[in-house]
Design an enzyme around this catalytic site. Structure first.
Site, PDB file in Angstrom:
ATOM      1  N   GLN A 104       0.326  -0.868   0.013  1.00 45.41           N
ATOM      2  CA  GLN A 104      -0.207  -0.456  -0.356  1.00 45.41           C
ATOM      3  C   GLN A 104       0.927   1.114   0.079  1.00 45.41           C
ATOM      4  OE1 GLN A 104      -4.193  -0.106   2.854  1.00 45.41           O
ATOM      5  NE2 GLN A 104      -2.107  -2.247   3.512  1.00 45.41           N
ATOM      6  N   HIS A 122      -1.347   0.970  -4.465  1.00 48.20           N
ATOM      7  CA  HIS A 122      -1.507   2.681  -4.248  1.00 48.20           C
ATOM      8  C   HIS A 122      -1.223   3.465  -5.073  1.00 48.20           C
ATOM      9  CE1 HIS A 122      -3.673   1.785  -0.052  1.00 48.20           C
ATOM     10  NE2 HIS A 122      -4.373   1.522  -1.727  1.00 48.20           N
ATOM     11  N   CYS A 130      -0.154  11.093 -16.791  1.00 45.65           N
ATOM     12  CA  CYS A 130      -0.691  12.889 -17.336  1.00 45.65           C
ATOM     13  C   CYS A 130      -2.401  11.995 -17.920  1.00 45.65           C
ATOM     14  CB  CYS A 130       0.312  12.208 -19.338  1.00 45.65           C
ATOM     15  SG  CYS A 130       0.119  13.527 -20.259  1.00 45.65           S
ATOM     16  N   THR A 190       0.274  -3.354   8.883  1.00 48.47           N
ATOM     17  CA  THR A 190      -0.808  -2.767   8.378  1.00 48.47           C
ATOM     18  C   THR A 190      -2.047  -2.013   9.104  1.00 48.47           C
ATOM     19  OG1 THR A 190      -1.664  -4.537   8.050  1.00 48.47           O
ATOM     20  CG2 THR A 190      -0.545  -3.752   5.870  1.00 48.47           C
ATOM     21  N   SER A 191      -2.589  -1.052   9.063  1.00 47.54           N
ATOM     22  CA  SER A 191      -4.179  -0.631   9.782  1.00 47.54           C
ATOM     23  C   SER A 191      -4.790  -1.645  10.290  1.00 47.54           C
ATOM     24  CB  SER A 191      -4.623   0.549   9.933  1.00 47.54           C
ATOM     25  OG  SER A 191      -4.849   0.845   8.663  1.00 47.54           O
ATOM     26  N   LEU A 217       3.608  -4.276  14.551  1.00 47.44           N
ATOM     27  CA  LEU A 217       3.803  -3.149  16.019  1.00 47.44           C
ATOM     28  C   LEU A 217       2.865  -4.024  16.782  1.00 47.44           C
ATOM     29  CD1 LEU A 217       6.481  -1.666  17.206  1.00 47.44           C
ATOM     30  CD2 LEU A 217       4.896   0.512  16.493  1.00 47.44           C
TER      31      LEU A 217
END
Length: 253
Positions: A104, A122, A130, A190-191, A217
Site C-alpha cells: 500500500q 496505491h 498524464c 498495516t492498520s 507493531l
C-alpha cells in the site's frame, strides 16, 4: 517470536505460493511517517484537501505541494530500506515457490531493497501520470502545472501517480487471483481499516484455505481474522520470520 509448527506444517508443499501485504508500518523504521497513527500524516492534513480527485481539481497547487514534500523525503540519504524490506526481498529470491509482494506504500523502499515481483496498489510517488496521453513516467523532482509530459509534450495534465481516496487501487484483478491461489498470506505493518486491502485476509482464508499471519507493531483492526500473529518492530520480527520460513523450506528439501 517463533511461529507454531502448525504454520510450517501447512507449507509441506515447498512451492506453496506466498502473498505479502505491506503497509506504512514497514517503512516507519526507515524514517517515513505512517498515515493513521495519532501523530501520522492524516493527523496533520485534511485528506479531503490533499488526497482526492476533487481536491486536485479545486486546488492543484496545494495537492502538488503536498506530494512534492513527500517526494523530497524519499531523497533524504537517511531514508533507506531497512532490515524488513531486505528480508522480504530475500524471501522472494530464495523461496522455492512464487512470492508476490503487494504494498500500500507509495515509497520506493521495496524496490531499492531488491523486490521484483511487486505491486504498488496505491501507486508510486516517484512516478507521474498524464491526463492527456495516460502515460506513466518516472519523476524525481517537484511537479507543477507548467511541467511538460515526457511522453506527449503537453503541459497542464500531470499528476502524481498515486491512488487517491475515491479511486480504484491498481492491479486488483492480479492481486485477487494471487490471493485465491496462495498457501500463505502475510500482512505486515498495516492498520487493517483501509479497504480493499483490509479484506485480503478473508479472501486468502476462505477462498484459498491459506494460512494467514499478521506481523505488526500492535494488533490491527482486523487482528482477529488472522490465524497467527507476531507483534514487535518490523526490523526484528520480519527477518526472524523469514529465517524460519526459509529454514523450514530447506529442511524439507
Amino acid at each position: 517470536m517463533t511461529i507454531s509448527r502448525t504454520l510450517t506444517d501447512i507449507l509441506r508443499d515447498e512451492a506453496a505460493p506466498i502473498v505479502i501485504l505491506t503497509g506504512a508500518g514497514i517503512s516507519r523504521e526507515s524514517g517515513l511517517h505512517t498515515f493513521r497513527d495519532p501523530d501520522g500524516i492524516w493527523a496533520k492534513y485534511d485528506i479531503s484537501e490533499v488526497a482526492t480527485p476533487e481536491a486536485f481539481i479545486a486546488n492543484p497547487d496545494l495537492v502538488q505541494s503536498f506530494y512534492n514534500d513527500r517526494r523530497k523525503i524519499l531523497h533524504d540519504t537517511a531514508v533507506i530500506p531497512n532490515a524488513a524490506h531486505l528480508a522480504l526481498a530475500r524471501l522472494e529470491r530464495e523461496w522455492p515457490g512464487d512470492v508476490l509482494l503487494v504494498t500500500q506504500n507509495i515509497d520506493d523502499l521495496h524496490s531499492r531493497a531488491g523486490s521484483k515481483n511487486l505491486i504498488h496498489m496505491h501507486g508510486e510517488l516517484l512516478k507521474i501520470r498524464c491526463h492527456h496521453c495516460e502515460a506513466i513516467s518516472p519523476w524525481q523532482n517537484d511537479l507543477g502545472a507548467t511541467d511538460t509530459c515526457p511522453s506527449c509534450d503537453k503541459t497542464g495534465g500531470l499528476r502524481p501517480h498515486v491512488v487517491w481516496f475515491g479511486e480504484m487501487p491498481l492491479e486488483m484483478e492480479r492481486i485477487y487471483q494471487a490471493l485465491e491461489n496462495c498457501g500463505l498470506f502475510i500482512s505486515i505493518g498495516t492498520s487493517g481499516n483501509v479497504y480493499p486491502a483490509a479484506g485480503f485476509v478473508e479472501i486468502a482464508h476462505h477462498h484459498a484455505q491459506a494460512e494467514t499471519i499478521e506481523i505488526n507493531l500492535e494488533p490491527s483492526d482486523g487482528a482477529s481474522l488472522f490465524d497467527h500473529a507476531i507483534y514487535g518492530p518490523a526490523t526484528q520480527t520480519v527477518p526472524a520470520f523469514v529465517d524460519q520460513l526459509l529454514g523450514s523450506a530447506a529442511n524439507r528439501s
